[in-house]
Design a protein around this motif. Structure first.
Motif, PDB file in Angstrom:
ATOM      1  N   GLU A 248       3.524  10.350   2.860  1.00 14.99           N
ATOM      2  CA  GLU A 248       2.757  11.045   1.826  1.00 14.99           C
ATOM      3  C   GLU A 248       3.198  12.491   1.638  1.00 14.99           C
ATOM      4  O   GLU A 248       3.140  13.020   0.538  1.00 14.99           O
ATOM      5  CB  GLU A 248       1.261  10.997   2.143  1.00 14.99           C
ATOM      6  CG  GLU A 248       0.656   9.641   1.903  1.00 14.99           C
ATOM      7  CD  GLU A 248      -0.824   9.601   2.250  1.00 14.99           C
ATOM      8  OE1 GLU A 248      -1.307  10.468   3.018  1.00 14.99           O
ATOM      9  OE2 GLU A 248      -1.491   8.690   1.748  1.00 14.99           O
ATOM     10  N   GLN A 249       3.651  13.138   2.698  1.00 11.71           N
ATOM     11  CA  GLN A 249       4.047  14.548   2.608  1.00 11.71           C
ATOM     12  C   GLN A 249       5.289  14.748   1.763  1.00 11.71           C
ATOM     13  O   GLN A 249       5.623  15.868   1.406  1.00 11.71           O
ATOM     14  CB  GLN A 249       4.240  15.153   4.012  1.00 11.71           C
ATOM     15  CG  GLN A 249       5.525  14.756   4.701  1.00 11.71           C
ATOM     16  CD  GLN A 249       5.483  13.397   5.397  1.00 11.71           C
ATOM     17  OE1 GLN A 249       4.529  12.646   5.268  1.00 11.71           O
ATOM     18  NE2 GLN A 249       6.533  13.083   6.132  1.00 11.71           N
TER      19      GLN A 249
ATOM     20  N   ARG B  60       5.804   3.144  -1.091  1.00 13.00           N
ATOM     21  CA  ARG B  60       4.878   2.068  -0.783  1.00 13.00           C
ATOM     22  C   ARG B  60       5.477   1.232   0.331  1.00 13.00           C
ATOM     23  O   ARG B  60       6.681   1.260   0.575  1.00 13.00           O
ATOM     24  CB  ARG B  60       4.613   1.219  -2.017  1.00 13.00           C
ATOM     25  CG  ARG B  60       4.085   2.048  -3.199  1.00 13.00           C
ATOM     26  CD  ARG B  60       3.701   1.183  -4.378  1.00 13.00           C
ATOM     27  NE  ARG B  60       2.414   0.537  -4.187  1.00 13.00           N
ATOM     28  CZ  ARG B  60       1.232   1.128  -4.369  1.00 13.00           C
ATOM     29  NH1 ARG B  60       1.167   2.379  -4.750  1.00 13.00           N
ATOM     30  NH2 ARG B  60       0.109   0.462  -4.192  1.00 13.00           N
TER      31      ARG B  60
ATOM     32  N   LYS C  21       0.835  -1.206   0.000  1.00 18.16           N
ATOM     33  CA  LYS C  21       0.000   0.000   0.000  1.00 18.16           C
ATOM     34  C   LYS C  21       0.867   1.252   0.000  1.00 18.16           C
ATOM     35  O   LYS C  21       2.053   1.207   0.332  1.00 18.16           O
ATOM     36  CB  LYS C  21      -0.928   0.000   1.213  1.00 18.16           C
ATOM     37  CG  LYS C  21      -0.216   0.143   2.526  1.00 18.16           C
ATOM     38  CD  LYS C  21      -1.202   0.225   3.667  1.00 18.16           C
ATOM     39  CE  LYS C  21      -0.441   0.567   4.947  1.00 18.16           C
ATOM     40  NZ  LYS C  21      -1.324   0.905   6.029  1.00 18.16           N
ATOM     41  N   LYS C  22       0.268   2.361  -0.394  1.00 18.85           N
ATOM     42  CA  LYS C  22       0.976   3.636  -0.310  1.00 18.85           C
ATOM     43  C   LYS C  22       1.266   3.904   1.165  1.00 18.85           C
ATOM     44  O   LYS C  22       0.403   3.720   2.017  1.00 18.85           O
ATOM     45  CB  LYS C  22       0.138   4.766  -0.893  1.00 18.85           C
ATOM     46  CG  LYS C  22      -0.044   4.644  -2.384  1.00 18.85           C
ATOM     47  CD  LYS C  22      -0.876   5.784  -2.916  1.00 18.85           C
ATOM     48  CE  LYS C  22      -1.124   5.607  -4.394  1.00 18.85           C
ATOM     49  NZ  LYS C  22      -2.005   6.645  -4.942  1.00 18.85           N
ATOM     50  N   GLU C  23       2.484   4.296   1.438  1.00 15.20           N
ATOM     51  CA  GLU C  23       2.905   4.506   2.832  1.00 15.20           C
ATOM     52  C   GLU C  23       2.382   5.848   3.338  1.00 15.20           C
ATOM     53  O   GLU C  23       2.871   6.906   2.935  1.00 15.20           O
ATOM     54  CB  GLU C  23       4.421   4.442   2.945  1.00 15.20           C
ATOM     55  CG  GLU C  23       4.946   4.688   4.341  1.00 15.20           C
ATOM     56  CD  GLU C  23       4.314   3.801   5.397  1.00 15.20           C
ATOM     57  OE1 GLU C  23       3.799   4.344   6.379  1.00 15.20           O
ATOM     58  OE2 GLU C  23       4.332   2.560   5.226  1.00 15.20           O
ATOM     59  N   PRO C  24       1.383   5.823   4.237  1.00 13.61           N
ATOM     60  CA  PRO C  24       0.765   7.078   4.690  1.00 13.61           C
ATOM     61  C   PRO C  24       1.718   7.987   5.465  1.00 13.61           C
ATOM     62  O   PRO C  24       1.573   9.204   5.428  1.00 13.61           O
ATOM     63  CB  PRO C  24      -0.397   6.611   5.570  1.00 13.61           C
ATOM     64  CG  PRO C  24      -0.091   5.212   5.935  1.00 13.61           C
ATOM     65  CD  PRO C  24       0.758   4.650   4.836  1.00 13.61           C
TER      66      PRO C  24
ATOM     67  N   GLU D 231       5.679   8.568  -4.310  1.00 10.68           N
ATOM     68  CA  GLU D 231       4.809   7.446  -3.986  1.00 10.68           C
ATOM     69  C   GLU D 231       5.612   6.309  -3.353  1.00 10.68           C
ATOM     70  O   GLU D 231       5.946   5.323  -3.988  1.00 10.68           O
ATOM     71  CB  GLU D 231       4.053   6.935  -5.215  1.00 10.68           C
ATOM     72  CG  GLU D 231       2.969   5.953  -4.823  1.00 10.68           C
ATOM     73  CD  GLU D 231       2.104   5.542  -5.986  1.00 10.68           C
ATOM     74  OE1 GLU D 231       2.139   4.357  -6.346  1.00 10.68           O
ATOM     75  OE2 GLU D 231       1.400   6.414  -6.527  1.00 10.68           O
TER      76      GLU D 231
END
Length: 111
Positions: free
Chosen positions: A52-53, A59, A46-49, A57
């Motif tokens: 995100e900043q 993951r 998954k995209k690594e929250p 992208e």
């Protein structure tokens, strides 16, 4: 030494010391299986929250209850940036892993 390689070796040493050679072998086999899966399906993670900043992208793929692999997908390869111990404070990980720290690392695993 790239972050990912250092973290992987540190984790493997810890597992061997605390749980024995069989546990270390099982861990390294799991890493190999994850690498193979990511090679065939790089978007399985998954995209690594937490990252995100950074406007990239990043993951992540959960390796086990304790570790995850942080990586990016490129047109012709995957670049692994870190093996994170998920028990660490997330804000510490973000604060100590700014964009430049990741961008300057050499590839550990390329598929």
């Amino acid at each position: 030494m790239p972050i990912a390689k250092a973290e992987l070796l540190s984790t493997a040493r810890y597992i061997r010391k605390e749980f024995g050679i069989s546990a270390r072998i099982a861990f390294m086999e799991r890493v190999h299986q994850a690498n193979t899966m990511l090679g065939f399906n790089p978007y399985i993670g998954k995209k690594e929250p937490l990252l995100e900043q950074l406007n990239e992208e990043y993951r992540s793929y959960v390796l086990n209850k304790i570790n995850k692999i942080v990586y990016m997908v490129f047109d012709d390869h995957i670049k692994v940036y870190d093996f994170w111990d998920v028990r660490r404070e997330p804000n510490y990980l973000v604060k100590n892993n700014p964009k430049n720290k990741y961008k300057q690392q050499n590839k550990l695993l390329t598929f």
